[in-house]
Design an enzyme around this catalytic site. Structure first.
Site, PDB file in Angstrom:
ATOM      1  CG  ASP A  21      -5.884   7.924   0.653  1.00  0.00           C
ATOM      2  OD1 ASP A  21      -5.948   9.157   0.581  1.00  0.00           O
ATOM      3  OD2 ASP A  21      -4.945   7.317   1.197  1.00  0.00           O
ATOM      4  CG  ASP A  58      -7.907   4.114  -4.759  1.00  0.00           C
ATOM      5  OD1 ASP A  58      -7.646   5.326  -4.676  1.00  0.00           O
ATOM      6  OD2 ASP A  58      -7.150   3.227  -4.328  1.00  0.00           O
ATOM      7  CG  ASP A 114      -3.335  -6.348  -3.467  1.00  0.00           C
ATOM      8  OD1 ASP A 114      -4.575  -6.325  -3.283  1.00  0.00           O
ATOM      9  OD2 ASP A 114      -2.594  -5.429  -3.073  1.00  0.00           O
TER      10      ASP A 114
END
Length: 449
Positions: A62, A64, A141
């Site tokens: 993935d 982003d 985070d």
């Protein structure tokens, strides 16, 4: 000087020759999005887990993108784009089966940012305040997830010390851990999952609030926790994730029934769970299919089994006891993790078929062999081998029975056997055996006189 600017982090720029990221390992779809946004005059960077994994030598699936373009501006650039989310407004750019998630830089101050933010009791319920890349880095985070790959000069920008954490193999939160967990309690699960996946340790300051703030997970949407469960247990590092959840004291907030059963000191149950997760990890690595139904059947088996035995002992019909136990445990679990109905049906079938393996009668054996969930239930029976010698030998019997021709197996089984309600002697008595070939004399003649 603007006070807001004074508090922004100063980036550490790692030039192309000093890092290992190559465009060859970035999906073509992600590169298209990055180049298109740059050509349109926006800043755009590969960000998050993909950058982290590429720097570690991995091959992320993935990708982003973080950009200065707003979601509406992204949509204008890409015809194959859809906007999603209310809590976090995102753009999904779709290329075939691949989705590139594009997020606008998040801001830290609602006063100077564009958009809206809604916070209740420290928890961020909606966050669509746009800002700068420096602010965006502070909103992420973990430090290892706050690095940006710049397609314009192939450098990596590190605003919070992520590169050092990669070298130290440690997960550190950005900002005060308790505050960040209150903003989003799922970050506690993410810490355990990433530590298991990357084989990192969790910084003591990041782990300290788990005991106090773990109960906040009960306020997280159960559907979201289902998705987190799949990321933890069905991506090739489920065994380590399970161990890490236990170590961090978070398992009881996700799977209370599992924790209760393990706390009863059931070594056979622990063996079943850990072997089940190890087998699932192996299947994922080998590219084989896996199903959440089998995973949840493994995790919740101990409580279902114990409840069924308790109710049967108190006079309930065995079939009803198993059905009620399954329904009871699933109802409790779905309050924490929303298991879709299609998986629940399979879980119940796997559990309710277990006592039927003990019924060695001709009709019942063939009926069970023909059941559409036989294979999954049989694999589950094999995992139960540590429960007792009898269960282990039952698994061997059924494994051998499957290899025999229909006629051979039928001839070896009684139409009815007096001990066919779970007595292992029944299985032994009816166990199919291959006929021994008679040894011929040396001269080639038969032994008959």
């Amino acid at each position: 000087m603007n006070p807001k600017a004074r508090n922004q982090p100063v980036p550490h720029r790692i030039p192309r020759e000093q890092h290992t990221i190559s465009r060859k390992n970035i999906s073509k779809a992600a590169l298209r999005v990055l180049y298109r946004l740059n050509e349109a005059g926006y800043n755009a960077y590969l960000v998050g887990g993909a950058v982290r994994d590429l720097l570690l030598g991995g091959h992320p699936k993935d990708f982003d993108v973080a950009t200065s373009a707003t979601p509406d501006e992204v949509k204008k650039l890409f015809r194959n784009c859809r906007l999603i989310g209310r809590r976090f407004r995102l753009a999904h750019v779709v290329y075939g089966n691949e989705i590139i998630e594009v997020a606008t830089f998040r801001g830290t101050s609602e006063e100077q940012g564009e958009g809206d933010r809604h916070i209740v009791d420290g928890r961020i319920l909606r966050d669509n305040v746009w800002g700068t890349i420096e602010e965006d880095a502070l909103r992420r985070d973990f430090r290892v997830n706050a690095m940006y790959y710049d397609i314009s000069d192939f450098s990596v920008r590190d605003y919070v010390g992520g590169i050092q954490d990669l070298k130290d193999r440690v997960l550190r939160l950005i900002g005060d851990p308790a505050t960040r967990y209150r903003e989003d309690p799922v970050r506690m699960l993410r810490a355990a999952r990433l530590a298991a996946k990357l084989d990192f340790r969790i910084d003591p300051e990041a782990a300290a609030p788990f005991a106090e703030l773990g109960p906040l997970l009960s306020s997280v949407a159960s559907a979201r926790l289902f998705d987190e469960s799949l990321k933890m247990f069905l991506t090739g590092h489920g065994f380590k994730s399970f161990r890490m959840l236990e170590q961090c004291g978070l398992l009881k907030f996700m799977f209370p029934a599992t924790m209760r059963a393990l706390m009863r000191g059931d070594k056979a149950l622990r063996s079943l769970i850990e072997h089940g997760l190890e087998n699932t990890d192996t299947r994922v690595v080998d590219g084989k299919s896996v199903t959440p139904a089998f995973l949840f059947a493994v995790l919740l088996w101990g409580e279902v089994r114990d409840l069924a035995h308790t109710w049967a002992t108190h006079g309930k019909d065995a079939g009803e006891a198993w059905s009620r136990a399954a329904a009871h445990v699933i109802a409790e679990q779905c309050q924490r993790v929303a298991i879709p109905r299609r998986f629940i049906i399979t879980m119940e079938e796997i559990w309710l078929l277990q006592p039927r393996f003990e019924q060695i009668q001709r009709k019942k054996v063939f009926r069970l062999l023909a059941h559409p969930r036989f294979r999954a239930a049989f694999d589950f029976l094999l995992l139960r081998a540590a429960e007792s010698t009898a269960i282990g030998e039952l698994g061997q019997w059924w494994g051998h029975a499957q290899q025999l021709p229909h006629e051979t197996l039928a001839a070896s089984l009684p139409l009815y056997h007096a001990g066919s309600t779970g007595d292992l002697d029944s299985a032994r008595a009816a166990a199919p055996h291959k006929r021994k070939r008679r040894r011929k004399p040396a001269d080639g003649k038969s032994g008959a006189s």
